[in-house]
Design a protein around this motif. Structure first.
Motif: not given
Length: 173
Positions: A74-87
């Motif tokens: 139902p949204a118009r866009h998908v904004i894809h972001t890549v988060g960090p892996v917790w280390k």
């Protein structure tokens, strides 16, 4: 600037954009990423495949953002972001996580997005502690939204436990 916490299924929100907690390949996965790909239909995978790789197997580096249509969502866009892996928190994770929010808002602004929802980026299989992630997210959003005061941002949590963590961080900010 409107910043709020909601308890909902991100894939059901009828907003200008929803944010996907993606992996660098942008080819789907588990958790939020898998749910968004399933709900959007196969055209989302094709749109992601069409995005250029910036390194072998990487269409979106950690902290960066890319945008696609939302297709069956139902949204118009998908904004894809890549988060960090917790280390453990001593490898630049907080700055990379903050950059996810800043990059996503900057991209949203370029596409005239007025309403947007974020999941708890990196808090699933990437292992980022929710309390720390919430503080980083809210601080970075409050900072960047000073430039985009008309944008309404929802912090979308799938369950009440996570929503309580994020609401507490918002209340303390």
């Amino acid at each position: 600037m409107a910043l709020s916490v909601v308890t909902s299924d991100l894939t059901r929100l009828a907003l200008d954009a929803i944010v996907n907690a993606a992996n660098p390949a942008l080819l789907g996965g588990g958790g939020v990423d898998g749910a968004i790909h399933r709900a959007a239909g196969p055209a989302l995978l094709e749109a992601c495949r069409a995005l250029p790789q910036v390194a072998p197997g990487v269409r979106c580096p950690t902290g960066d953002a890319r945008i696609t249509p939302a297709f069956l969502l139902p949204a118009r866009h998908v904004i894809h972001t890549v988060g960090p892996v917790w280390k453990g928190g001593h490898h630049g994770e907080a700055e990379l996580l903050a950059q996810c929010y800043r990059s996503s808002i900057a991209l949203a602004a370029r596409y005239a997005v007025r309403t947007i929802a974020f999941p708890a980026i990196s808090c699933g299989v990437y292992g980022y502690p929710a309390e720390q992630a919430a503080r980083v997210a809210i601080a970075s959003l409050r900072d960047v939204l000073t430039l985009h005061a008309a944008m309404e941002v929802q912090l979308c949590c799938f369950d009440e436990r996570m929503a309580a963590i994020w609401q507490e961080a918002l209340n303390q900010a």
